[in-house]
Enzyme design. Structure first.
Site, PDB file in Angstrom:
ATOM      1  N   ASP A 144     -34.362 -79.672  73.740  1.00 45.42           N
ATOM      2  CA  ASP A 144     -34.352 -81.024  73.182  1.00 45.42           C
ATOM      3  C   ASP A 144     -33.196 -81.885  73.698  1.00 45.42           C
ATOM      4  O   ASP A 144     -33.278 -83.113  73.683  1.00 45.42           O
ATOM      5  CB  ASP A 144     -34.254 -80.957  71.647  1.00 45.42           C
ATOM      6  CG  ASP A 144     -32.977 -80.253  71.195  1.00 45.42           C
ATOM      7  OD1 ASP A 144     -32.641 -79.193  71.778  1.00 45.42           O
ATOM      8  OD2 ASP A 144     -32.299 -80.755  70.284  1.00 45.42           O
ATOM      9  N   THR A 173     -28.384 -80.134  67.460  1.00 45.81           N
ATOM     10  CA  THR A 173     -28.188 -78.783  68.004  1.00 45.81           C
ATOM     11  C   THR A 173     -29.058 -77.815  67.208  1.00 45.81           C
ATOM     12  O   THR A 173     -29.257 -78.000  66.013  1.00 45.81           O
ATOM     13  CB  THR A 173     -26.711 -78.368  67.935  1.00 45.81           C
ATOM     14  OG1 THR A 173     -26.615 -76.988  68.337  1.00 45.81           O
ATOM     15  CG2 THR A 173     -26.119 -78.520  66.547  1.00 45.81           C
ATOM     16  N   GLY A 174     -29.555 -76.796  67.873  1.00 50.11           N
ATOM     17  CA  GLY A 174     -30.412 -75.828  67.198  1.00 50.11           C
ATOM     18  C   GLY A 174     -31.525 -75.397  68.130  1.00 50.11           C
ATOM     19  O   GLY A 174     -31.429 -75.598  69.348  1.00 50.11           O
ATOM     20  N   ARG A 181     -37.340 -73.519  81.350  1.00 45.51           N
ATOM     21  CA  ARG A 181     -37.460 -74.078  79.987  1.00 45.51           C
ATOM     22  C   ARG A 181     -36.486 -75.254  79.804  1.00 45.51           C
ATOM     23  O   ARG A 181     -35.333 -75.193  80.195  1.00 45.51           O
ATOM     24  CB  ARG A 181     -37.160 -72.980  78.967  1.00 45.51           C
ATOM     25  CG  ARG A 181     -37.193 -73.436  77.502  1.00 45.51           C
ATOM     26  CD  ARG A 181     -35.813 -73.760  76.977  1.00 45.51           C
ATOM     27  NE  ARG A 181     -35.822 -74.017  75.540  1.00 45.51           N
ATOM     28  CZ  ARG A 181     -34.782 -74.525  74.876  1.00 45.51           C
ATOM     29  NH1 ARG A 181     -33.662 -74.814  75.505  1.00 45.51           N
ATOM     30  NH2 ARG A 181     -34.853 -74.743  73.584  1.00 45.51           N
ATOM     31  N   GLY A 231     -34.277 -75.957  70.112  1.00 50.54           N
ATOM     32  CA  GLY A 231     -34.733 -77.242  70.621  1.00 50.54           C
ATOM     33  C   GLY A 231     -36.207 -77.528  70.450  1.00 50.54           C
ATOM     34  O   GLY A 231     -36.602 -78.684  70.269  1.00 50.54           O
ATOM     35  N   THR A 247     -24.244 -75.727  71.598  1.00 47.95           N
ATOM     36  CA  THR A 247     -24.398 -77.004  72.303  1.00 47.95           C
ATOM     37  C   THR A 247     -23.306 -77.971  71.837  1.00 47.95           C
ATOM     38  O   THR A 247     -22.801 -77.848  70.723  1.00 47.95           O
ATOM     39  CB  THR A 247     -25.795 -77.569  71.952  1.00 47.95           C
ATOM     40  OG1 THR A 247     -26.750 -76.785  72.626  1.00 47.95           O
ATOM     41  CG2 THR A 247     -25.962 -79.019  72.323  1.00 47.95           C
TER      42      THR A 247
HETATM   43  N1  ASP Z   1     -30.779 -77.418  71.209  1.00 48.77           N
HETATM   44  C1  ASP Z   1     -30.422 -76.640  72.363  1.00 48.77           C
HETATM   45  C2  ASP Z   1     -31.676 -76.223  73.080  1.00 48.77           C
HETATM   46  O1  ASP Z   1     -32.631 -75.868  72.440  1.00 48.77           O
HETATM   47  C3  ASP Z   1     -29.631 -75.430  72.037  1.00 48.77           C
HETATM   48  C4  ASP Z   1     -28.425 -75.645  71.172  1.00 48.77           C
HETATM   49  O2  ASP Z   1     -28.381 -76.563  70.368  1.00 48.77           O
HETATM   50  O3  ASP Z   1     -27.460 -74.869  71.307  1.00 48.77           O
HETATM   51  O4  ASP Z   1     -31.659 -76.185  74.280  1.00 48.77           O
END
Ligand code: ASP
Length: 346
Positions: free
Chosen positions: A241, A261-262, A238, A264, A210
């Site tokens: 976050d 990021t992570g 879906r 979500g 992200t």
């Molecule tokens: N946080 C993002 C999500 O869960 C994914 C990402 O950070 O790459 O959609």
């Protein structure tokens, strides 16, 4: 399990070391002038020992995005414009999980999310599950500036953007062969039940990719934005976050701006970005300590990821519990860093 626990603790320690260095190296201007700054991320995850050519490609693109956003600030432009410019460049690059080259849902389709928030007014805009908007961050800005709403999703968001004059693109614009291969690999793995303790949809995802940016402009206004394709092989419909104000993105001139990021789901459950702001406001902790508190909480729940941020004095901080996070900042006092790994080397 024990080895994994030890590994995470070690990584966290390394991240802490690396972050504190950055935070201590940053301070507001001593001549009374408003310091301005921009910090960005290109996702957290298993970012370790990248092949030199790949590392170079990421470095060049991140530098281009950083400099372009920073130029908006040095020319006197707003934090919102700087965040938008920075994110547009990363969305246009297939290196990141945002815009072109984003990850694909379980049906092999792109579904993109983005948000933006300005810290002066707490005005915000976001889009979720869009598949025909070339730069979702532009759509988020449009929702913020030209609608009565904060979050528009799916076809309604696309219709709104189209009516406001934004050109739409076919789904195929976003799909690149690398992502199709990754999806097939992940789906085959899941079929074989090669799962770990993570829910199947997140298992095997190594890099989140992200993009996000937080800026402080010459007027002392903060803005934060985030854009993503979400998680590879996510269920159709879906929403993560990134388009949720308070979870993946938050900005308040009184406290800070944050982009996450992570995985979500954990950032939504902990209202991660807003929690950082609240910790600063009510517990009077510095930005980095507030970020650590929230990431540790996410870690306790089993989540992984990271966040970037800055406060109104242009203190920049980042924190993550993964092996690495693409990240960079530049400040008007001349400080600049581009980092990928937990260790200080890069
Ligand atoms: N946080 C993002 C999500 O869960 C994914 C990402 O950070 O790459 O959609």
């Amino acid at each position: 399990m024990k080895t994994t626990g030890f590994y995470f603790t070690l990584l966290l320690f390394l991240s802490i070391v690396s972050c504190q260095t950055k935070n201590l190296a940053t301070s507001a201007s001593s001549d009374g002038k408003q310091v301005y700054a921009l910090v960005l991320h290109g996702g957290a995850g298993y970012i370790k020992n990248l092949p030199p050519a790949v590392e170079k490609a990421y470095k060049e693109k991140i530098e281009e995005a950083l400099e372009a956003g920073y130029k908006v600030l040095s020319d006197g432009g707003s934090a919102v414009k700087a965040v938008q410019k920075t994110i547009e460049i990363m969305e246009d690059s297939p290196l990141f999980n945002a815009g072109k080259g984003c990850v694909l849902n379980s049906l092999g389709k792109p579904e993109l999310d983005a948000s933006i928030m300005e810290g002066k007014t707490l005005n915000a805009g976001a889009v979720a599950s869009v598949s025909h908007i070339k730069n979702p961050i532009d759509a988020a800005v449009l929702v913020k500036d030209s609608s009565r709403h904060v979050l528009l999703a799916g076809k309604g968001a696309e219709l709104f953007c189209h009516e406001k004059g934004m050109a739409l693109v076919p789904e195929s614009y976003f799909i690149v062969p690398r992502r199709l291969k990754q999806l097939k690999r992940l789906q085959a793995k899941e079929k074989k039940h090669e799962t770990t303790s993570l829910p199947p949809a997140f298992d095997g995802i190594k890099k989140y990719g992200t993009v996000g940016c937080v800026a402080l402009d010459q007027k002392g206004n903060i803005a934060a934005g985030t854009s993503t394709g979400g998680l590879m092989n996510k269920q159709y419909g879906r929403i993560g976050d990134s388009p949720i104000i308070g979870a993946g993105t938050y900005a308040d001139n009184e406290t800070c701006g944050i982009s996450c990021t992570g995985i979500g789901e954990y950032f939504i459950r902990t209202a991660a970005a807003h929690s950082v702001s609240d910790i600063i406001k009510f517990q009077h902790l510095p930005l980095l300590r507030a970020q650590q508190k929230v990431i540790f909480k996410i870690q306790d729940l089993g989540g992984r990821g990271g966040m970037i941020g800055l406060d109104r004095k242009a203190n920049v901080a980042w924190f993550f519990n993964t092996e690495g996070m693409f990240r960079a900042f530049k400040k008007s006092n001349g400080e600049k860093q581009i980092r990928f790994y937990a260790l200080a080397k890069h």
